[in-house]
Structures are given as structure tokens and as C-alpha cells.
Design a protein around this motif. Structure first.
Motif, mmCIF file in Angstrom:
data_model
loop_
_atom_site.group_PDB
_atom_site.id
_atom_site.type_symbol
_atom_site.label_atom_id
_atom_site.label_comp_id
_atom_site.label_asym_id
_atom_site.label_seq_id
_atom_site.Cartn_x
_atom_site.Cartn_y
_atom_site.Cartn_z
ATOM 1 N N TRP A 196 128.832 22.560 83.518
ATOM 2 C CA TRP A 196 128.479 23.172 84.557
ATOM 3 C C TRP A 196 126.970 23.585 84.679
ATOM 4 O O TRP A 196 126.592 24.156 83.797
ATOM 5 N N ASP A 197 126.196 22.796 85.481
ATOM 6 C CA ASP A 197 124.625 23.241 85.074
ATOM 7 C C ASP A 197 124.231 24.070 86.420
ATOM 8 O O ASP A 197 123.239 24.111 86.947
ATOM 9 N N VAL A 198 125.093 24.760 87.335
ATOM 10 C CA VAL A 198 124.842 25.885 88.013
ATOM 11 C C VAL A 198 124.628 25.171 89.395
ATOM 12 O O VAL A 198 125.152 25.434 90.433
ATOM 13 N N ILE A 199 124.151 23.767 89.348
ATOM 14 C CA ILE A 199 123.795 23.340 90.732
ATOM 15 C C ILE A 199 124.812 22.062 91.339
ATOM 16 O O ILE A 199 125.163 22.218 92.347
ATOM 17 N N SER A 200 125.400 21.204 90.095
ATOM 18 C CA SER A 200 126.563 20.564 90.428
ATOM 19 C C SER A 200 127.700 21.163 90.376
ATOM 20 O O SER A 200 128.081 22.155 89.940
ATOM 21 N N THR A 201 128.927 20.462 90.788
ATOM 22 C CA THR A 201 130.150 20.975 90.762
ATOM 23 C C THR A 201 130.791 21.228 89.523
ATOM 24 O O THR A 201 130.587 20.034 88.687
ATOM 25 N N LEU B 222 120.655 25.065 81.190
ATOM 26 C CA LEU B 222 121.481 24.733 82.388
ATOM 27 C C LEU B 222 122.687 24.129 81.816
ATOM 28 O O LEU B 222 123.423 23.494 82.557
ATOM 29 N N GLN B 223 123.457 24.631 80.579
ATOM 30 C CA GLN B 223 124.681 24.169 80.191
ATOM 31 C C GLN B 223 125.532 25.600 79.981
ATOM 32 O O GLN B 223 125.988 26.073 79.042
ATOM 33 N N PHE B 224 125.924 25.773 81.032
ATOM 34 C CA PHE B 224 126.703 27.119 81.437
ATOM 35 C C PHE B 224 128.178 27.370 80.685
ATOM 36 O O PHE B 224 128.547 28.224 79.932
#
Lengths: 467, 311
Positions: free
Chosen positions: B59-64, B277-279
């Protein structure tokens, strides 16, 4: 039982649970992510994110509100500031805010974040809006160097209207140069001239001839550009003719411009890149430069302002920064970055984009046009804290109070050195910046540029593969 | 008297039957416990569970978010830099705990020997003060102090003819400096614990040892330390858990560098999650760190069975 009687098990367990608090932020984001799709401000407000202090943002908001009221009297313009040490920090916080379900309508994003934002479709291309209002915008484009506009393009589309930029020029202390008996450098000076001047200045105890900061903009990367090297393969996306043929028809500076910079395979361990970083290590070994800090450059600016550094890479933002730090007009000046294999400079540009999730895109577009008007520039950036993107604003009158004497260097960098290019900021900019910082400090502390850049090459290949 | 006895008896009976006031007391008690439970659930338990869940996603915050199963964990155990950050953290944490306990205990013993109360109070306050300062502020300040070229520390060393020391610009120097700063800031906690614990060692035991001819060192190692060993265990556990989460000092002072010499697990987690952004991957690192802390703490308690003396 003697002494303090800590209820060992239970307290320790409780404390143990706190160990998971590191995951709190991540987890909280997960919970809030669902809200992020709605986006935009409320129906009565237009939100903008701004890189800086909230006090400045509120001032700006109050200054712009009357003009925005003319566009729509029912709208409240809200600017939220995000504070950060650099654009990397700013972007991380912006994305967290988006994840928290509060995306803005307008965002100020520099070159660093443009391709990330565009590739993730967080913003919208401005092509249709620009085409629709081209007649009104012709005056704007005529005043903005095409290199800045091209740096705001990605995959053939224009994502932002640039309003400012900073090229990596060389600032120097006129006082230290005078004390060392060094003639102020000409615009065409070379790397040898630079080193000669540095050697003379370094004779003073407690003075460093050249100071720099570990980051992507204006770091050892400036030497890399002057050595005709880069961290990534350079290319350009096709497209953009829709803009160049109409807005820049007949402009020689627009010749060869395309649809934005295409950053290809990593070249971080190429011979020329290694040579550039090795040059910095040699400067450190010769005592001409201290080990650099990582980050925004506030400390560096402070040291320069207190005459403890002879030269440093800075852009137009240093004029205001040094003045605010207490330097008198005339005690510093600027020139071009010295020539190595070329005199190619790097730059970063700033501008505004419209968020895809905004429900008031048309109004946001009107605000964007307002933000790039000449009279708005000093409302947004009072006190020469950046270089105006409009050439007409880079004037003697602007720098009369702050200096530097050779202020014309700022814009001349774009016009006299047409090979000048933006910093390499691909969609995976954040990972690139993190790796660059780590590998640079590794190189400086170990003295082995090749090993560090081999590591950077591997880091970038992984980051490019994952993006 | 008999009237009073009858009154007491009646009160007891009422209480057993459930007097209205006792119901109110119970409700108040449950409310207080409920608040604590809610606090722990919202700020600790749920985030841990959510982190665990997130660690199975990309999950990169932005995409699903995309379910990836154990991929983040597989990646973690083959990711050299992240594994190195675990080693860096463990090394620094061990150094911090050992120094914090030994120096804290040494200072506590010395202060405990002072009979004047104001002297003890003065030292307790002095050693505890750094703990009250913001870690971020301390780190920024220390960064200036230990700067290679412009720092005050190197300036004074220079006056003594000692060349500049790369406190924060060499791998070992940066790690050692950060450890020392962390110890300096945290030592007040262990110090106060040990002082209080030493003060409550029964005086009759100490007098008996004195009569038997035990000297100061023998009394310390054979009487005092065994008697305060539960406190030492507690201090060791808390110090280790804190040290394993070291973030502020290295992030502010060195950004994890030079190279990755001071990149702790929490910095790796922050970089992967918030910067790259690699949550999901960041969460996996957080979960493995939590597991590592649990295992190490478990080992500490196992060792304590043999080493800790409970009266």
C-alpha cells in the motif's frame, strides 16, 4: 520485598505493548485511508497546501482572500502550511495528510514531487485549461523560460504552472574573498579557479572554504552536472507540441523541448558520477570543505551568514535567506557554478497543481492563474526567498535592498546555459533522495566514492523496479 | 456500644445486599477502568492489530491496498539494509542498557552514601532533569555541540591540542555519540529507581552485615545488589524496550548515517513507510521489531529466574 516494588510482569507487558506504537502511525493511516477518496475541501472552502510556516500561510491566505472573493464571494480560501526540512520531508507529510482523508484542492509542488504526483494521478493535467485560456496566458508564457515549463511536464502533459525556480549558482563571501586576496570570480570561471580560491580562503583558522549539504538539489550533484553526468539516464517524453507550437512559437529557447523529462535507468556508478563525488572527498581531505550535514541547509546558511564559509551553492532563495540571517547587502555575491567539463547547472522549479479529487477544479484553475500573476509573486514569496519564474520580475529593483550585486546570474543561468536541466526527480523521488543521502554520507566517511555509488546504483535499481 | 454494634452490623448487611452507594462506587470504578481499557485499545491494541493486518498488504497511501500475503516478511528477511538496521539497533541497545544500568547504579550507590537529604535531592534532580527535556530539542542541540568542524566540543578539545574528532561523521563515532547521548538523557530514570530501591534495603540486614565484618564492596555485591535485583530487572527491561525503539537521536543528528551506521529499525520503518510509501512493508518491519522485543524481554525474564532474588 525491598526497594521499589515494580509490578514486574504487568508493567513490563504494558511497556512492551508500547513497543508497537511505532506501528500506530501506519495503522492509523490504514484506518483513515478509506476517507481519502472523497477529497477536496468542503463545499464552501478551497484548500491549498503550502510548504512553510503556518504564520506565513495565514498571512498569504489573508492577502489573497479579497482577490479570491472576486472570483467567488462564497468561497473561503484556506492555506495549510506543512513544515519540513526539505521537499522530501514535505512530500512525506503531504501524502500522510492525503491518507488522513484531507487532500487539498491546490498544492504547491516543486520538481521533486511533480512526477510522483503525476504518476500516481493525484493531480490533473492542465492541458485543457491552458488550451482554453491560452490567449490570456500568452503573456505568462512569454515571461517564463520554457525550461521551467518543460520541467513541469510529464508524459506530454503540463501538470503545473511554474512560478519560481532556483538554479545551483555559487555564492561567495565578498569579505572573505577580499581578506584572502582573491579576485571575485567571473561568470566563466573554472573548477581550477574555484580550487585556487578555496585554497587561499582555507588558510584562515576556523573558516571553511566551501560548504555544502547532502541533498539532491545543489549538493555534490552540482559538480556531477558540471561533469556532464547524472544519477539517471536522461531522456524526454514525446509530446508537448500542443503547448510549444502555440505558446512558444518562434522562441529559440523552446526548440527541442518535448513532453517532460524522462528519467531512465540508474547511472549512479558511471565513471563521471564517481569522479564528481571523488572530487568532493578530495576537497574534504584537503581541508577545503567540512563533512556535510544532511538536509535542508539552514545550518549552512547560518554558517555562511556568519562568515565561516567562503563559498556555497545557492539559488535566488539565498538572497533573502542570507539577508534574513543578518548579512548586509554587499557582503555576499553570486556567480555561475564553475566550469568543469561543462558549465551545466541544475535547477528545481516550484508551481501549483490541481488535485484530482478536488470538487472545485474550475475555481482552482482560476486561483492558479491568480497565483502566477506578477503582482501575486511578492504576496506569496515576500523578501526574495526564491527566484521569480517570470523574467520580468528579476530586476535590479528587486535585489536593490538585499543584493547580490550580480543578481542577473539567476535568470542568466537558464538563458546563457541552455543545457541546464532540472534535478533528476523520477516518480520514485523519495526513495532516490533517501538512498542518495545515505550513500553520500557513506562515501564521505569512508572515502570510497565507488563503493558508495555502487550501493546507490543497486538502491536505485531496486527503487525503479518497485515503482 | 450495643447501638453502635447494631449500626455497624446493619451497614455490613446493607453492603452485602448491595447498598446504592456501593453501586455508585462500582460504576465509578468500572468507568475509570473502562477509560484505561479504551485508551489502551485505541492507542495500542487496535494499532498493533491494524499494523499486523497492513503488513500483509502492499500500500502506497494513494492506490488501493493490494493483498500480498507474506511477501513483505519474505522481503524483510532478504533485505540486507533492513537486516543490518536490526543489527545496528541491537548493538546500540545493548550498549545503552549496559551503560545506563552500570552508571545509574554506580551513581545511585554513591549518592545513597550521602547522609544529607538535600545532597541526595540535589543529585536526584540534577540527573533527572535531562529526562524532562524534549528528545528532539536535545538532539538538535547535541548535533551542534558535536559538529565536526564548528562544534563546541571539538573547539575545546582543540584548545587542549586534540585534533577534531569525527563525532557524527564516522560510523563508529556517530553510533558511540548517539549511545552516550541516549544514556545521558535516560540515566535519570534508572538512577531514581536505584536510589529509591537502595534506600529501602532493610537497615537491620545492613547492620548485621557490618557486625559480621563485611566491607563496603562486599555489602554492595552480596547484600544490596541481590536485594534490589527485582528493580534492576525492571530497569533493564524498560531500558531495553526503549533502546530498541531508538529513533529521535539518530534521525535528527545523523539521518541514520554516515551510510547506514546509525540506521535503526525504527528509521528503516519510517523510511520505508513514510518516505518510500511502502506502508505494508513498514508495518511488517514494525511487527518484526515488536516480536524481537517480546523475545528479548522473554529471555530477560527467563534469565531473571536464576539471577533475581525475591524476598
Amino acid at each position: 520485598m525491598t526497594g521499589i516494588h515494580p509490578p514486574g510482569g504487568s508493567l513490563a507487558r504494558r511497556t512492551l505493548l508500547k513497543a508497537g506504537a511505532g506501528g500506530l502511525g501506519l495503522a492509523a493511516l490504514a484506518d483513515l485511508a478509506a476517507c481519502s477518496k472523497d477529497g477536496g475541501g468542503s463545499s464552501k472552502s478551497l484548500k491549498m497546501l503550502y510548504f512553510g510556516e503556518q504564520a506565513q500561510a495565514t498571512q498569504l491566505q489573508n492577502r489573497l482572500q479579497p482577490q479570491i472573493a472576486k472570483l467567488d464571494a462564497t468561497i473561503k480560501f484556506e492555506i495549510s502550511a506543512i513544515n519540513g526540512t526539505d521537499w522530501n520531508d514535505f512530500l512525506a507529510k503531504v501524502l500522510t495528510q492525503i491518507a488522513a482523508g484531507t487532500p487539498p484542492d491546490i498544492i504547491s509542488v516543486a520538481t521533486e514531487g511533480l512526477q510522483l504526483m503525476a504518476s500516481k494521478e493525484l493531480a490533473i493535467p492542465l492541458d485543457d485549461y491552458v488550451t482554453k485560456d491560452l490567449d490570456a496566458l500568452k503573456e505568462y508564457f512569454a515571461d517564463i523560460h520554457p525550461a521551467l515549463v518543460e520541467s513541469m511536464m510529464y508524459q506530454g502533459h503540463l501538470w503545473e504552472l511554474p512560478d519560481s525556480f532556483n538554479a545551483g549558482n555559487m555564492f561567495y563571501s565578498t569579505e572573505l574573498f577580499q581578506r584572502a586576496g582573491v579576485v571575485p570570480p567571473s561568470e566563466s570561471w573554472t573548477l581550477d579557479d574555484f580550487e585556487t580560491a578555496a585554497t587561499k580562503i582555507a588558510k584562515f583558522k576556523g573558516i571553511n572554504a566551501f560548504g555544502w549539504v547532502v541533498r539532491l538539489w545543489g549538493s555534490w550533484t552540482s559538480f556531477m552536472y558540471a561533469n556532464n553526468a547524472n544519477l539517471l539516464e536522461e531522456g524526454k517524453y514525446d509530446g508537448g507540441d500542443w503547448l510549444w507550437n502555440k505558446a512558444y512559437a518562434g522562441d529559440a529557447a523552446a526548440a527541442g523541448r518535448k513532453g517532460g523529462w524522462k528519467w531512465g535507468a540508474p547511472t549512479a556508478n558511471s565513471d563521471a558520477t564517481v569522479e564528481a563525488l571523488n572530487y568532493m572527498i578530495e576537497l574534504t581531505k584537503k581541508g577545503l570543505s567540512p563533512s556535510p550535514d544532511v538536509g535542508g541547509g539552514g545550518t549552512l546558511q547560518g554558517l555562511f551568514a556568519s562568515n565561516r564559509i567562503g563559498m556555497s551553492i545557492g539559488g535566488g532563495f539565498w538572497a533573502g535567506g542570507l539577508t534574513n540571517a543578518g548579512m548586509k547587502n554587499g557582503s555576499f555575491d553570486v556567480t555561475m557554478f564553475p566550469k568543469w567539463k561543462s558549465q551545466r547547472h541544475l535547477f528545481g522549479a516550484g508551481g501549483y497543481a490541481i488535485f484530482k479529487s478536488s470538487k472545485k477544479k474550475d475555481l482552482a484553475w482560476e486561483v492558479l492563474k491568480l497565483l502566477v500573476k506578477p503582482e501575486t509573486f511578492d504576496l506569496v514569496f515576500p523578501g526574495n526567498v526564491t527566484t521569480p519564474g517570470r523574467k520580468s520580475l528579476v530586476t535590479a529593483a528587486r535585489y536593490a535592498k538585499t543584493g547580490p550585486k550580480h543578481w542577473s546570474v539567476f535568470y542568466d543561468t537558464l538563458t546563457k546555459h541552455p543545457d541546464t536541466a532540472p534535478i533528476p526527480a523520477p516518480p520514485y523521488y523519495n526513495a532516490l533522495a533517501t538512498a542518495l543521502n545515505q550513500r553520500t554520507t557513506q562515501a564521505i566517511s569512508s572515502g570510497n566514492a565507488k563503493a558508495a555509488l555502487d550501493g546507490l546504483q543497486s538502491d536505485l535499481e531496486k527503487a525503479a523496479g518497485a515503482s | 456500644m450495643s447501638a453502635v454494634t447494631a449500626e455497624v452490623r446493619e451497614a455490613v448487611v446493607k453492603k452485602r445486599r448491595g447498598h446504592p452507594s456501593s453501586h455508585g462506587e462500582a460504576r465509578f470504578g468500572f468507568a475509570m477502568i473502562g477509560l484505561s481499557v479504551l485508551f489502551v485499545a485505541v492507542f495500542t491494541a487496535i494499532p498493533i492489530v491494524a499494523s499486523l493486518g497492513l503488513s500483509f498488504f502492499s500500500w502506497d497511501v494513494i492506490s488501493t491496498p493490494e493483498y500480498v500475503g507474506l511477501e513483505n516478511y519474505r522481503r524483510l528477511f532478504t533485505d540486507g539494509p533492513v537486516l543490518k538496521s536490526f543489527g545496528v539497533t541491537l548493538g546500540m541497545a545493548l550498549a545503552i542498557v549496559v551503560l545506563q544500568l552500570t552508571i545509574g547504579l554506580g551513581l545511585a550507590v554513591l549518592v545513597n552514601q550521602r547522609k544529607l537529604v538535600w545532597v541526595r535531592t540535589l543529585f536526584r534532580t540534577a540527573f533527572y532533569l535531562p529526562l524532562l527535556a524534549s528528545t528532539a530539542a536535545v538532539s538538535i542541540f547535541m548535533g551542534y555541540l558535536f559538529d565536526y568542524k564548528f562544534g563546541v566540543v571539538n573547539y575545546y578539545l582543540g584548545l587542549l591540542g586534540i585534533p577534531n574528532v569525527p563525532w557524527l561523521t564516522s560510523g563508529f563515532g556517530a553510533a558511540a555519540t548517539i549511545v552516550l547521548i541516549a544514556v545521558w538523557q535516560q540515566i535519570g530514570f534508572t538512577f531514581v529507581l536505584f536510589v529509591a530501591s537502595l534506600m529501602s534495603v532493610p537497615t537491620d540486614v545492613l547492620e548485621a552485615a557490618q557486625i559480621d565484618g563485611a566491607g563496603g564492596l562486599r555489602t554492595l555485591f552480596r547484600i544490596k545488589i541481590p536485594l534490589i535485583s527485582p528493580t534492576i530487572l525492571f530497569a533493564a527491561v524498560v531500558a531495553l524496550i526503549n533502546a530498541m525503539q531508538l529513533f529521535d537521536q539518530p534521525y535528527i543528528m545523523t539521518k541514520g548515517g554516515p551510510g547506514s551506521a546509525t540506521t535503526t529499525v525504527t528509521i528503516s520503518m519510517y523510511q520505508k513507510g513514510f518516505q518510500n510509501l511502502q506502508f505494508g512493508y513498514g508495518s511488517a518491519i514494525a511487527i518484526v521489531l515488536l516480536a524481537a522485543i517480546l523475545v528479548i524481554t522473554g529471555l530477560q525474564f527467563l534469565a531473571a529466574r536464576k539471577l533475581v532474588f525475591y524476598q
